[in-house]
Write a protein that holds these residues in place. Structure first.
Motif, PDB file in Angstrom:
ATOM      1  N   ILE A   1      -9.655  -2.009   1.951  1.00 47.76           N
ATOM      2  CA  ILE A   1     -10.087  -0.622   2.167  1.00 47.76           C
ATOM      3  C   ILE A   1      -8.846   0.221   2.466  1.00 47.76           C
ATOM      4  CG2 ILE A   1     -10.578  -1.115   4.642  1.00 47.76           C
ATOM      5  CD1 ILE A   1     -12.935   0.884   4.437  1.00 47.76           C
ATOM      6  N   HIS A   2      -8.824   1.463   1.979  1.00 48.84           N
ATOM      7  CA  HIS A   2      -7.638   2.288   2.227  1.00 48.84           C
ATOM      8  C   HIS A   2      -7.571   2.775   3.677  1.00 48.84           C
ATOM      9  CE1 HIS A   2      -4.354   5.020   1.613  1.00 48.84           C
ATOM     10  NE2 HIS A   2      -5.078   6.015   2.102  1.00 48.84           N
ATOM     11  N   HIS A   3      -8.637   3.392   4.144  1.00 46.43           N
ATOM     12  CA  HIS A   3      -8.632   3.965   5.508  1.00 46.43           C
ATOM     13  C   HIS A   3      -8.861   2.876   6.557  1.00 46.43           C
ATOM     14  CE1 HIS A   3      -9.250   7.634   3.157  1.00 46.43           C
ATOM     15  NE2 HIS A   3      -8.887   8.329   4.230  1.00 46.43           N
TER      16      HIS A   3
ATOM     17  N   GLY B   1      -4.319   1.468  -2.059  1.00 43.05           N
ATOM     18  CA  GLY B   1      -4.432   2.899  -2.269  1.00 43.05           C
ATOM     19  C   GLY B   1      -3.223   3.768  -2.027  1.00 43.05           C
ATOM     20  N   ASP B   2      -3.407   5.054  -2.363  1.00 41.27           N
ATOM     21  CA  ASP B   2      -2.340   6.050  -2.386  1.00 41.27           C
ATOM     22  C   ASP B   2      -1.170   5.567  -3.249  1.00 41.27           C
ATOM     23  OD1 ASP B   2      -3.912   7.672  -0.862  1.00 41.27           O
ATOM     24  OD2 ASP B   2      -2.631   7.731   0.896  1.00 41.27           O
ATOM     25  N   LEU B   3      -1.519   5.181  -4.463  1.00 42.94           N
ATOM     26  CA  LEU B   3      -0.489   4.812  -5.437  1.00 42.94           C
ATOM     27  C   LEU B   3       0.243   6.069  -5.886  1.00 42.94           C
ATOM     28  CD1 LEU B   3      -2.727   2.479  -5.617  1.00 42.94           C
ATOM     29  CD2 LEU B   3      -1.763   1.992  -7.844  1.00 42.94           C
TER      30      LEU B   3
ATOM     31  N   SER C   1       0.815  -1.218   0.000  1.00 38.50           N
ATOM     32  CA  SER C   1       0.000   0.000   0.000  1.00 38.50           C
ATOM     33  C   SER C   1       0.850   1.270   0.000  1.00 38.50           C
ATOM     34  CB  SER C   1      -0.873  -0.013   1.268  1.00 38.50           C
ATOM     35  OG  SER C   1      -1.974   0.859   1.138  1.00 38.50           O
ATOM     36  N   ASP C   2       0.199   2.384  -0.299  1.00 36.30           N
ATOM     37  CA  ASP C   2       0.768   3.722  -0.069  1.00 36.30           C
ATOM     38  C   ASP C   2       2.155   3.950  -0.676  1.00 36.30           C
ATOM     39  OD1 ASP C   2      -1.173   2.972   2.319  1.00 36.30           O
ATOM     40  OD2 ASP C   2      -1.163   5.146   2.175  1.00 36.30           O
ATOM     41  N   LEU C   3       2.211   3.762  -2.001  1.00 41.13           N
ATOM     42  CA  LEU C   3       3.496   3.962  -2.695  1.00 41.13           C
ATOM     43  C   LEU C   3       3.838   5.447  -2.781  1.00 41.13           C
ATOM     44  CD1 LEU C   3       2.396   2.154  -5.955  1.00 41.13           C
ATOM     45  CD2 LEU C   3       2.795   1.101  -3.744  1.00 41.13           C
TER      46      LEU C   3
ATOM     47  N   GLY D   1      -6.964   5.352  -2.673  1.00 39.81           N
ATOM     48  CA  GLY D   1      -6.848   6.081  -1.407  1.00 39.81           C
ATOM     49  C   GLY D   1      -7.106   7.561  -1.619  1.00 39.81           C
ATOM     50  N   ASN D   2      -6.996   8.343  -0.550  1.00 41.15           N
ATOM     51  CA  ASN D   2      -7.292   9.769  -0.647  1.00 41.15           C
ATOM     52  C   ASN D   2      -6.343  10.500  -1.595  1.00 41.15           C
ATOM     53  OD1 ASN D   2      -5.851   8.881   1.836  1.00 41.15           O
ATOM     54  ND2 ASN D   2      -5.288  11.037   1.953  1.00 41.15           N
ATOM     55  N   HIS D   3      -5.087  10.059  -1.691  1.00 39.52           N
ATOM     56  CA  HIS D   3      -4.160  10.722  -2.614  1.00 39.52           C
ATOM     57  C   HIS D   3      -4.460  10.389  -4.079  1.00 39.52           C
ATOM     58  CE1 HIS D   3      -1.051  12.754  -0.109  1.00 39.52           C
ATOM     59  NE2 HIS D   3      -1.621  11.985   0.817  1.00 39.52           N
ATOM     60  N   ASP D   4      -5.241   9.340  -4.312  1.00 38.13           N
ATOM     61  CA  ASP D   4      -5.601   8.975  -5.687  1.00 38.13           C
ATOM     62  C   ASP D   4      -6.782   9.798  -6.196  1.00 38.13           C
ATOM     63  OD1 ASP D   4      -3.596   6.965  -5.646  1.00 38.13           O
ATOM     64  OD2 ASP D   4      -4.963   5.659  -4.534  1.00 38.13           O
TER      65      ASP D   4
ATOM     66  N   GLY E   1      -4.472   0.405   4.438  1.00 39.30           N
ATOM     67  CA  GLY E   1      -3.208   1.152   4.415  1.00 39.30           C
ATOM     68  C   GLY E   1      -3.397   2.452   5.168  1.00 39.30           C
ATOM     69  N   HIS E   2      -2.985   3.576   4.552  1.00 34.85           N
ATOM     70  CA  HIS E   2      -3.223   4.962   4.999  1.00 34.85           C
ATOM     71  C   HIS E   2      -2.347   5.412   6.173  1.00 34.85           C
ATOM     72  CE1 HIS E   2      -5.417   8.706   5.151  1.00 34.85           C
ATOM     73  NE2 HIS E   2      -5.890   8.497   6.358  1.00 34.85           N
ATOM     74  N   ASP E   3      -2.152   4.575   7.184  1.00 29.80           N
ATOM     75  CA  ASP E   3      -1.389   4.996   8.371  1.00 29.80           C
ATOM     76  C   ASP E   3       0.121   4.805   8.198  1.00 29.80           C
ATOM     77  OD1 ASP E   3      -3.727   5.656   9.583  1.00 29.80           O
ATOM     78  OD2 ASP E   3      -3.853   3.844  10.822  1.00 29.80           O
TER      79      ASP E   3
HETATM   80 FE   LIG Z   1      -3.960   7.749   2.641  1.00 33.25          FE
END
Ligand SMILES: [Fe+2]
Length: 284
Positions: free
Chosen positions: A179-181, A64-66, A8-10, A96-99, A215-217
């Motif tokens: 789920i991302h969050h 998420g947050d690729l 996650s979160d690249l 994710g939110n950055h996507d 992911g996310h954290d």
């Molecule tokens: Fe995030």
């Protein structure tokens, strides 16, 4: 035995044009230049990806947050990375939110990565279900554009109702929710929380699931949620796949492998955490 890999979160980044730097993207870019670009590194991601490929998992989940600022060049870069990871039928993404960093990019994840975000029915919407052997992956999207200094996510009523149906439809399988969050956040992460997390936990408490991955954290975490009939649902958070070193309460890069098996009437699931050591090698 089914082996599921989770990363996650690249936060793959590219240099924006000046005209891109209005509003939230401008603030995000300042944060990237001052701090984040020293943490999220492509060479680290490549080492993690290489190690993961050598493990030859049956399926890979990316939560998420690729990308970083939702710039077109970032989506393209992420797509190229995805192509090195595997066929769209073997790799599942939730955004994710950055996507969906800004409103104008809300449709971009589907436009660039749609093949990785579709259920077995071929329809493009969340939640979607992918069945692989006796494992059912249920993918949710919490990616909604938010204001400056916010990194919240939201599922919404429609998706929560469909999620309850998806859990019902896949009962009897080993149900993995992507789920991302995270489903629970401490008060200090109020501006980064899943806003309808209580409803999400309510659906899980009723419908049940065998595993929730998020992911996310940017840190490794293991918690339990209430399931039906007094049961517990394991919830696992994974570090960023590109973090060069520890940063505050964030862990250095790593990913997880889940070895899922049926043992008589019960499921057996073993988790292996692999991470980037100080010397740069990836190990268990
Ligand atoms: Fe995030």
């Amino acid at each position: 035995m089914f082996v599921l890999a989770h990363l996650s979160d690249l936060h793959l980044a590219s240099l924006p044009r000046i005209s891109n730097l209005v509003g939230k993207r401008g603030l995000g870019f300042v944060n990237w230049q001052r701090k984040r670009k020293f943490i999220h590194r492509r060479d680290v991601l490549d080492a993690i990806t290489h190690d993961l490929s050598a493990q030859a998992p049956d399926h890979i989940a990316v939560t998420g947050d690729l990308v970083n600022l939702s710039l077109p060049a970032e989506y393209t870069q992420a797509k190229q990375w995805l192509q090195t990871l595997g066929d769209p039928s073997d790799v599942t993404i939730v955004p994710g939110n950055h996507d969906a960093y800004v409103g104008t990019a809300a449709r971009s994840p589907a436009a660039f990565w749609g093949d990785y975000m579709r259920g077995d029915d071929g329809i493009e919407r969340f939640p979607f279900i992918r069945r692989r052997g006796n494992v059912a992956l249920i993918a949710l999207s919490t990616a909604v554009p938010t204001g400056p200094f916010m990194a919240t996510g939201r599922l919404g009523q429609r998706q929560l109702a469909s999620f309850a149906n998806a859990l019902e439809q896949t009962r009897g399988n080993f149900r993995v929710v992507l789920i991302h969050h995270p489903p629970k956040s401490p008060p200090r992460r109020f501006l980064r929380r899943l806003t309808d997390a209580a409803s999400f936990r309510g659906v899980l408490a009723e419908g049940g699931a065998e595993l929730v991955l998020h992911g996310h954290d940017h840190r490794r975490s293991f918690t339990w949620l209430q399931g039906p009939e007094g049961g517990k649902i394991p919830v696992v958070g994974v570090p960023s796949a590109s973090a060069r070193a520890r940063h505050g309460d964030e862990d250095r890069a790593g990913y997880h492998l889940f070895r899922i098996d049926r043992a008589g009437d019960a499921w057996r699931c073993e988790m292996i955490a692999r991470e980037r050591a100080v010397d740069g090698t990836i190990r268990e």
